[in-house]
Design a protein around this motif. Structure first.
Motif, PDB file in Angstrom:
ATOM      1  N   THR A  24       0.821  -1.221   0.000  1.00 54.00           N
ATOM      2  CA  THR A  24       0.000   0.000   0.000  1.00 54.00           C
ATOM      3  C   THR A  24       0.851   1.265   0.000  1.00 54.00           C
ATOM      4  O   THR A  24       0.357   2.344  -0.328  1.00 54.00           O
ATOM      5  N   GLY A  25       2.141   1.135   0.322  1.00 49.87           N
ATOM      6  CA  GLY A  25       3.024   2.298   0.311  1.00 49.87           C
ATOM      7  C   GLY A  25       3.953   2.328  -0.883  1.00 49.87           C
ATOM      8  O   GLY A  25       4.851   3.167  -0.951  1.00 49.87           O
ATOM      9  N   GLN A  26       3.759   1.401  -1.829  1.00 47.95           N
ATOM     10  CA  GLN A  26       4.720   1.299  -2.946  1.00 47.95           C
ATOM     11  C   GLN A  26       4.525   2.409  -3.978  1.00 47.95           C
ATOM     12  O   GLN A  26       3.396   2.867  -4.201  1.00 47.95           O
TER      13      GLN A  26
END
Ligand SMILES: NC(=O)c1ccc[n+]([C@@H]2O[C@H](COP(=O)([O-])OP(=O)(O)OC[C@H]3O[C@@H](n4cnc5c(N)ncnc54)[C@H](O)[C@@H]3O)[C@@H](O)[C@H]2O)c1
Length: 249
Positions: free
Chosen positions: A98-100
């Motif tokens: 989700t933070g990529q």
């Protein structure tokens, strides 16, 4: 193995450096390649002191023109490439999916996948002209199993495993072998970055290994030397996990 010419990408540190010394101990000609002229020339001087004919050639594996020049200059200098170790790699930015970011995906895939593809492209062309050769790509246990928090690196190393198989099939009849080595955690700067420089995180990762330790880079290098050698002539398209038993679980 008779005296051969060995090319190693990303050779200035860690596994690449240990691999250069392992091949040097067998008396082969060595081309070490990497992105720092000063560090590269220092390494080449150290290898020459071991009595081997060595050249450092500057190359960023994400740049096709530089990879083409690297292979061309290796052939001009030594006449052939018997062994190529496609070692250059990067772990990228770790963390949940989700933070990529697109930028991290591109940078990591450019190094780990495009870099290996371009290296294979020019190495295989040279080896097909010779009618022989052996290539070893650096995969990882992250190329064989999943790992939470390392999705982009995991995907890139799975791609290295796929490239290894496809390339091996293309050139098997031409007398060229393509294999991969899939290390577990190895005591290099990459492992320190992977565990955020945190001793507890590193100890926690190593405790998950059945062997209860990480590998020394020399232990990976010895498997690479074996795969390159005449002792492995019927071995192609494989990825050998050197992981203290991790993927056997
Ligand atoms: N250390 C580990 O725990 C571990 C485990 C499994 C697999 N590997 C793989 O082994 C290989 C070597 O890693 P290492 O542990 O020695 O780490 P490292 O960071 O010491 O070595 C990687 C080398 O690749 C070079 N490199 C990166 N991008 C490059 C580019 N675009 N062009 C040319 N060189 C480039 C770096 O400068 C460095 O010298 C990598 O492919 C890595 O993914 C490492």
């Amino acid at each position: 193995m008779n005296k051969s010419t060995v090319l190693i990408t990303g050779a200035l540190t860690g596994i690449g450096r240990a691999t250069a010394f392992a091949f040097a101990a067998e008396g082969h000609n060595i081309v070490v390649s990497g992105r720092s002229l000063e560090a590269g020339q220092q390494l080449a001087a150290e290898l020459r002191r071991q009595g081997v004919d060595t050249e450092f050639l500057l190359a960023d594996v994400t740049d096709e023109a530089q990879v083409e020049t690297l292979i061309g200059n290796t052939i001009r200098r030594f006449g052939r490439i018997d062994v190529a170790v496609n070692n250059a790699g990067a772990e990228g930015e770790l963390g949940p999916i989700t933070g990529q970011s697109v930028a991290n995906y591109r940078a990591t895939f450019d190094t780990n996948v495009l870099g290996v593809l371009l290296s294979l492209k020019y190495e295989l062309a040279a080896m097909q002209t010779q009618g022989s050769g052996s290539i070893i790509n650096l995969s990882s246990i992250a190329g064989q199993v999943g790992m939470a928090g390392a999705s982009v690196y995991v995907a890139s190393k799975h791609a290295v495993e796929g490239l290894t198989k496809a390339a091996a099939l293309e050139v098997a009849a031409a007398g060229i072998r393509v294999n991969a080595v899939a290390p577990g955690p190895v005591e290099t700067a990459m492992l320190e970055r992977f565990t955020g420089g945190n001793a507890d995180a590193k100890a926690g990762m190593l405790a998950m290994m059945p062997a209860k330790r990480g590998a020394q880079p020399e232990e990976i290098a010895q498997t690479i030397v074996f795969l390159a050698s005449d002792k492995a002539l019927y071995l192609t398209g494989q990825s050998i996990a050197v992981d203290g038993g991790y993927t056997a679980q």
